[in-house]
Design a protein around this motif. Structure first.
Motif, PDB file in Angstrom:
ATOM      1  N   ALA A 157       0.833  -1.205   0.000  1.00  0.00           N
ATOM      2  CA  ALA A 157       0.000   0.000   0.000  1.00  0.00           C
ATOM      3  C   ALA A 157       0.863   1.248   0.000  1.00  0.00           C
ATOM      4  O   ALA A 157       1.775   1.379   0.822  1.00  0.00           O
ATOM      5  N   PHE A 158       0.576   2.167  -0.922  1.00  0.00           N
ATOM      6  CA  PHE A 158       1.164   3.498  -0.848  1.00  0.00           C
ATOM      7  C   PHE A 158       0.542   4.231   0.338  1.00  0.00           C
ATOM      8  O   PHE A 158      -0.679   4.189   0.546  1.00  0.00           O
ATOM      9  N   THR A 159       1.367   4.920   1.130  1.00  0.00           N
ATOM     10  CA  THR A 159       0.834   5.819   2.160  1.00  0.00           C
ATOM     11  C   THR A 159       0.861   7.266   1.685  1.00  0.00           C
ATOM     12  O   THR A 159       0.074   8.086   2.132  1.00  0.00           O
ATOM     13  N   ASP A 160       1.806   7.582   0.806  1.00  0.00           N
ATOM     14  CA  ASP A 160       1.820   8.866   0.096  1.00  0.00           C
ATOM     15  C   ASP A 160       2.617   8.647  -1.183  1.00  0.00           C
ATOM     16  O   ASP A 160       2.978   7.512  -1.516  1.00  0.00           O
ATOM     17  N   GLU A 161       2.906   9.714  -1.894  1.00  0.00           N
ATOM     18  CA  GLU A 161       3.519   9.567  -3.209  1.00  0.00           C
ATOM     19  C   GLU A 161       4.921   8.965  -3.150  1.00  0.00           C
ATOM     20  O   GLU A 161       5.378   8.347  -4.121  1.00  0.00           O
ATOM     21  N   SER A 162       5.610   9.100  -2.045  1.00  0.00           N
ATOM     22  CA  SER A 162       6.986   8.618  -1.967  1.00  0.00           C
ATOM     23  C   SER A 162       7.208   7.567  -0.889  1.00  0.00           C
ATOM     24  O   SER A 162       8.351   7.234  -0.571  1.00  0.00           O
ATOM     25  N   THR A 163       6.116   7.033  -0.336  1.00  0.00           N
ATOM     26  CA  THR A 163       6.244   6.051   0.737  1.00  0.00           C
ATOM     27  C   THR A 163       5.206   4.950   0.559  1.00  0.00           C
ATOM     28  O   THR A 163       4.075   5.204   0.161  1.00  0.00           O
ATOM     29  N   ALA A 164       5.615   3.729   0.865  1.00  0.00           N
ATOM     30  CA  ALA A 164       4.703   2.592   0.809  1.00  0.00           C
ATOM     31  C   ALA A 164       4.983   1.672   1.989  1.00  0.00           C
ATOM     32  O   ALA A 164       6.051   1.724   2.610  1.00  0.00           O
ATOM     33  N   VAL A 165       4.012   0.827   2.312  1.00  0.00           N
ATOM     34  CA  VAL A 165       4.192  -0.218   3.315  1.00  0.00           C
ATOM     35  C   VAL A 165       4.034  -1.552   2.601  1.00  0.00           C
ATOM     36  O   VAL A 165       3.052  -1.768   1.881  1.00  0.00           O
ATOM     37  N   ALA A 166       5.009  -2.425   2.761  1.00  0.00           N
ATOM     38  CA  ALA A 166       4.990  -3.745   2.143  1.00  0.00           C
ATOM     39  C   ALA A 166       5.399  -4.772   3.182  1.00  0.00           C
ATOM     40  O   ALA A 166       6.149  -4.467   4.112  1.00  0.00           O
ATOM     41  N   GLY A 167       4.909  -6.001   3.028  1.00  0.00           N
ATOM     42  CA  GLY A 167       5.171  -7.021   4.030  1.00  0.00           C
ATOM     43  C   GLY A 167       5.943  -8.208   3.498  1.00  0.00           C
ATOM     44  O   GLY A 167       6.040  -8.430   2.281  1.00  0.00           O
ATOM     45  N   THR A 168       6.480  -8.973   4.433  1.00  0.00           N
ATOM     46  CA  THR A 168       7.092 -10.265   4.137  1.00  0.00           C
ATOM     47  C   THR A 168       6.424 -11.334   4.992  1.00  0.00           C
ATOM     48  O   THR A 168       7.046 -12.312   5.394  1.00  0.00           O
ATOM     49  N   SER A 169       5.133 -11.147   5.283  1.00  0.00           N
ATOM     50  CA  SER A 169       4.445 -12.022   6.238  1.00  0.00           C
ATOM     51  C   SER A 169       4.369 -13.459   5.743  1.00  0.00           C
ATOM     52  O   SER A 169       4.399 -14.396   6.546  1.00  0.00           O
ATOM     53  N   GLY A 170       4.263 -13.655   4.418  1.00  0.00           N
ATOM     54  CA  GLY A 170       4.207 -15.018   3.894  1.00  0.00           C
ATOM     55  C   GLY A 170       5.480 -15.786   4.163  1.00  0.00           C
ATOM     56  O   GLY A 170       5.452 -16.952   4.604  1.00  0.00           O
ATOM     57  N   SER A 171       6.620 -15.160   3.932  1.00  0.00           N
ATOM     58  CA  SER A 171       7.896 -15.839   4.167  1.00  0.00           C
ATOM     59  C   SER A 171       8.275 -15.858   5.644  1.00  0.00           C
ATOM     60  O   SER A 171       9.126 -16.653   6.064  1.00  0.00           O
ATOM     61  N   ASP A 172       7.643 -14.990   6.439  1.00  0.00           N
ATOM     62  CA  ASP A 172       7.925 -14.971   7.877  1.00  0.00           C
ATOM     63  C   ASP A 172       7.209 -16.100   8.616  1.00  0.00           C
ATOM     64  O   ASP A 172       7.599 -16.459   9.733  1.00  0.00           O
ATOM     65  N   ALA A 173       6.150 -16.631   8.024  1.00  0.00           N
ATOM     66  CA  ALA A 173       5.354 -17.670   8.683  1.00  0.00           C
ATOM     67  C   ALA A 173       6.230 -18.863   9.040  1.00  0.00           C
ATOM     68  O   ALA A 173       7.013 -19.348   8.225  1.00  0.00           O
ATOM     69  N   GLY A 174       6.102 -19.297  10.270  1.00  0.00           N
ATOM     70  CA  GLY A 174       6.914 -20.415  10.754  1.00  0.00           C
ATOM     71  C   GLY A 174       8.205 -19.997  11.411  1.00  0.00           C
ATOM     72  O   GLY A 174       8.877 -20.810  12.057  1.00  0.00           O
ATOM     73  N   TYR A 175       8.575 -18.707  11.239  1.00  0.00           N
ATOM     74  CA  TYR A 175       9.824 -18.208  11.832  1.00  0.00           C
ATOM     75  C   TYR A 175       9.566 -17.162  12.917  1.00  0.00           C
ATOM     76  O   TYR A 175      10.483 -16.759  13.617  1.00  0.00           O
ATOM     77  N   GLY A 176       8.317 -16.688  12.989  1.00  0.00           N
ATOM     78  CA  GLY A 176       7.981 -15.644  13.949  1.00  0.00           C
ATOM     79  C   GLY A 176       6.865 -14.773  13.396  1.00  0.00           C
ATOM     80  O   GLY A 176       6.249 -15.101  12.376  1.00  0.00           O
ATOM     81  N   PRO A 177       6.581 -13.652  14.051  1.00  0.00           N
ATOM     82  CA  PRO A 177       5.504 -12.770  13.591  1.00  0.00           C
ATOM     83  C   PRO A 177       5.789 -12.228  12.183  1.00  0.00           C
ATOM     84  O   PRO A 177       6.945 -12.025  11.790  1.00  0.00           O
ATOM     85  N   GLY A 178       4.721 -12.001  11.427  1.00  0.00           N
ATOM     86  CA  GLY A 178       4.875 -11.396  10.118  1.00  0.00           C
ATOM     87  C   GLY A 178       5.389  -9.970  10.242  1.00  0.00           C
ATOM     88  O   GLY A 178       5.023  -9.236  11.166  1.00  0.00           O
ATOM     89  N   ARG A 179       6.236  -9.579   9.317  1.00  0.00           N
ATOM     90  CA  ARG A 179       6.855  -8.257   9.383  1.00  0.00           C
ATOM     91  C   ARG A 179       6.372  -7.380   8.234  1.00  0.00           C
ATOM     92  O   ARG A 179       6.189  -7.845   7.107  1.00  0.00           O
ATOM     93  N   HIS A 180       6.181  -6.099   8.546  1.00  0.00           N
ATOM     94  CA  HIS A 180       5.804  -5.090   7.563  1.00  0.00           C
ATOM     95  C   HIS A 180       6.860  -3.991   7.558  1.00  0.00           C
ATOM     96  O   HIS A 180       7.373  -3.611   8.618  1.00  0.00           O
TER      97      HIS A 180
END
Length: 368
Positions: free
Chosen positions: A294-317
């Motif tokens: 998700a874009f939060t503004d024109e020059s910033t976004a939030v992206a996750g690695t929750s799929g690859s984090d599964a099994g190793y700990g909490p999902g990270r964004h």
């Protein structure tokens, strides 16, 4: 300093209860258009749409089970469009069919131009010809006046015309009455698809899943009644459009990198490999991006690695600077979250609770 070692706090904006019971419905999703947020949830017999501002819930009767297609809701929340195996149908909250566009069946070996769902309802169970049929999708333009739809041709209205070959089409319809305003062949063989809404109602993105054959991402532009389509890439999934509409965020089918594209011509401006940008897990395992951001503004976004984090700990964004495609920080939440991040509009993003009973809307907390 490595962006992965910096924390940036998120603030909870709203917790919105899902309108349907999770055991009998798909996970809820949040739709944002025109400054309005709607929580949408589909069950087999109904679609529930909750206005987050008023708390009102509108319920639309569903014409076929939820496994047999996708759904789109108008920005005003008063029309639901069901994209099924044999038709695209617009339904009012009263249950009345506003219009319907019939097309060739998405089941590969089915030659029928079905009149109604009942003609193949008994063939959707295990082992039936329609059990694993492909499907298209539909989406309203940001102003709600147009409906973009990906369907399998020919259309029922084509009749026996010589050019009504079995093909897939991208249509632009008048959302009020279902009239086809423009169409073009996509040249795809879809197992499924979804749209990416652009702030210009005359533009739209389409990501098409073709199983092992690829994942073409297309960009459509309506100009003077003509729909022109440009292929962005053969193995790309579109994730979000920036607030201005100038930029698109995408990932490859292997989820190795995030790509910033220019919406104007699809050019890749910058990219960010997960490997090297995101700290690896202490127990090993490949790190990769989620199929959502998700874009939060024109020059910033939030992206996750929750799929690859599964099994190793909490999902990270992760907070991503799109001006140079670099990880700025790890998002820190005041409560546990699950799954990927998706756009909620106005600088916010949302997650769905692990038990699928609530939608959580987040924004970046002010830095002290």
């Amino acid at each position: 300093m490595n962006g992965g070692s910096v924390l940036r706090a998120a603030r909870l904006v709203a917790t919105v209860p899902a309108p349907l019971e999770p055991g009998s419905a798909d996970a809820p999703f949040l739709q944002h258009t025109g400054g309005r947020r709607l929580v949408v949830q589909r069950a087999d017999t109904e679609l529930a749409v909750l206005d987050t501002a008023s708390g009102d819930v509108v319920r639309f009767p569903a014409p076929w089970p939820r496994s047999l297609g996708t759904v789109a809701v108008s920005p005003s929340g008063d029309i639901a469009v069901f994209a099924g195996l044999h038709a695209v149908r617009a339904v009012a909250a009263s249950g009345a069919t506003l219009w319907e566009l019939r097309h060739a069946c998405w089941a590969d070996e089915c030659p029928e131009m079905h009149e109604e769902f009942g003609s193949y309802a008994d063939d959707c169970d295990e082992g039936g010809e329609h059990e694993y049929a492909g499907s298209g999708s539909a989406a309203f333009s940001c102003d709600g006046k147009l409906l973009w739809a990906h369907v399998r041709g020919p259309l029922a209205a084509d009749g026996a015309a010589d050019d009504a070959a079995s093909d897939e089409f991208w249509l632009v319809l008048d959302a009020a009455d279902g009239r086809v305003l423009a169409r073009t062949s996509t040249g795809t063989v879809a197992s499924g698809s979804f749209h990416t809404v652009h702030p210009d109602p005359a533009q739209m993105g389409l990501s098409v899943g073709e199983g092992e054959e690829g994942s073409p991402a297309l960009w459509g532009r309506l100009d003077g009644g003509v729909l022109s389509v440009r292929k962005i890439d053969d193995e790309t999934v579109l994730l979000d459009a920036s607030p201005s509409g100038r930029h698109l965020l995408a990932t490859d089918v292997q989820q190795d990198a995030l790509y910033l594209h220019a919406a104007e011509d699809g050019t890749i401006l910058r990219d960010l490999d997960a490997d090297g940008a995101v700290p690896p897990h202490s127990q090993g395992g490949r790190v990769y991006w989620d199929f959502a951001a998700a874009f939060t503004d024109e020059s910033t976004a939030v992206a996750g690695t929750s799929g690859s984090d599964a099994g190793y700990g909490p999902g990270r964004h992760w907070l991503i600077g799109t001006d140079d495609m670099a990880v700025r920080a790890l998002i820190s939440y005041p409560r546990p979250v699950s799954g990927p991040v998706r756009a909620a509009g106005e600088g916010a993003w949302y997650t769905v609770s692990e038990d699928r009973t609530a939608v959580l809307v987040w924004e970046l907390a002010q830095e002290s």
